[in-house]
Design an enzyme around this catalytic site. Structure first.
Site, short mmCIF file in Angstrom:
data_model
loop_
_atom_site.label_atom_id
_atom_site.label_comp_id
_atom_site.label_asym_id
_atom_site.label_seq_id
_atom_site.Cartn_x
_atom_site.Cartn_y
_atom_site.Cartn_z
N LYS A 149 5.80 61.42 -46.91
CA LYS A 149 5.20 61.42 -48.30
C LYS A 149 6.04 61.70 -49.45
CE LYS A 149 1.37 63.80 -50.70
NZ LYS A 149 0.30 65.09 -50.63
N ARG A 210 -9.04 72.28 -45.38
CA ARG A 210 -7.46 72.40 -45.14
C ARG A 210 -7.39 74.17 -45.27
NH1 ARG A 210 -2.37 69.48 -46.37
NH2 ARG A 210 -1.54 70.68 -48.23
N TYR A 242 -3.00 84.36 -48.49
CA TYR A 242 -3.44 84.49 -46.96
C TYR A 242 -2.49 85.51 -46.27
CZ TYR A 242 -5.69 80.11 -48.08
OH TYR A 242 -6.41 79.11 -48.52
#
Length: 243
Positions: A149, A210, A242
């Site tokens: 990508k 996700r 997180y």
């Protein structure tokens, strides 16, 4: 004081990724105490991390305590200080919630939407990445998937649970295709949306799936650096919440 982080880490038999995590926590600590180890500065540091989850606080304090002991052994500080994790109560609403999505593994009337959901949930892929996956990029023998990508290439481990799910889609050029051409993003969105509605999970999206992937990885003890690599992120800034 930051110059002592590297000697401290060099004496530890840990992976490079673990060293990066240690270094990150210790640099934050040193900045918070302004290079001076005093009782007051240590209390200020502890207050600065009180809003993190207990597990994150425990990890950070463990790293700091080991570093403080190293400094004491090297006679770089006069006395040994040890930080203790205070008992804190964190409300459920403040925590990211792991959802039970085991029903996703059952048969569906929207099989392609189901596979898209599983690829996001289990591997953290973006819908746009999924739609561009070529059959040649999938290697079930070694259980790896190649993603390219914007000029960036990465190799991701395919979970054992997904290998049988992918087998039926490895017949053409793309994983999802029509007449040898990949489907549009709008098609992918509709497929995923239809599956989530079927599952009674209309409030979920590719983004929230996700997030579930990230939470599951953290639950397994996977570090943010490794997660960022799997997700193709250049930095860990978006994963800070997180910790």
């Amino acid at each position: 004081m930051k110059e002592y982080i590297r000697p401290f880490l060099n004496q530890k038999n840990i992976s490079e990724n673990s060293k990066i995590a240690y270094s990150y926590d210790l640099e934050q600590f040193i900045e918070e105490v302004h290079d001076r180890i005093t009782e007051t500065n240590l209390r200020i540091y502890q207050a600065s991390i009180k809003d993190f989850k207990a597990a994150v606080q425990k990890r950070k304090l463990s790293a700091v305590n080991q570093f403080l002991y190293f400094l004491y052994q090297q006679q770089l500080i006069e006395e040994f200080h040890r930080l203790v994790l205070p008992k804190v109560s964190v409300s459920k609403e403040q925590e990211n919630e792991l959802l039970d999505l085991s029903a996703f593994w059952q048969e569906s009337s929207v099989p392609r939407g189901r596979l898209m959901a599983l690829l996001i949930l289990e591997m953290g892929l973006l819908p746009s990445e999924i739609l561009q996956v070529r059959v040649a990029d999938v290697n079930l023998d070694f259980q790896v998937l190649k993603i390219e990508k914007a000029g960036q290439k990465r190799v991701i481990k395919i979970p054992e649970s997904l290998t049988s799910e992918l087998e039926d889609y490895l017949t053409g050029t793309y994983l999802f295709e029509k007449n040898g051409k990949s489907y549009s993003r709008q098609w992918g969105f509709r497929q995923l949306e239809a599956f989530l509605i079927e599952q009674g999970q209309a409030s979920l999206s590719a983004q929230s799936l996700r997030e579930q992937f990230i939470l599951r990885q953290r639950e397994k003890g996977i570090g943010l650096y490794d997660i960022a690599q799997d997700l193709g992120l250049k930095t860990m800034i978006t994963l800070e919440k997180y910790r």
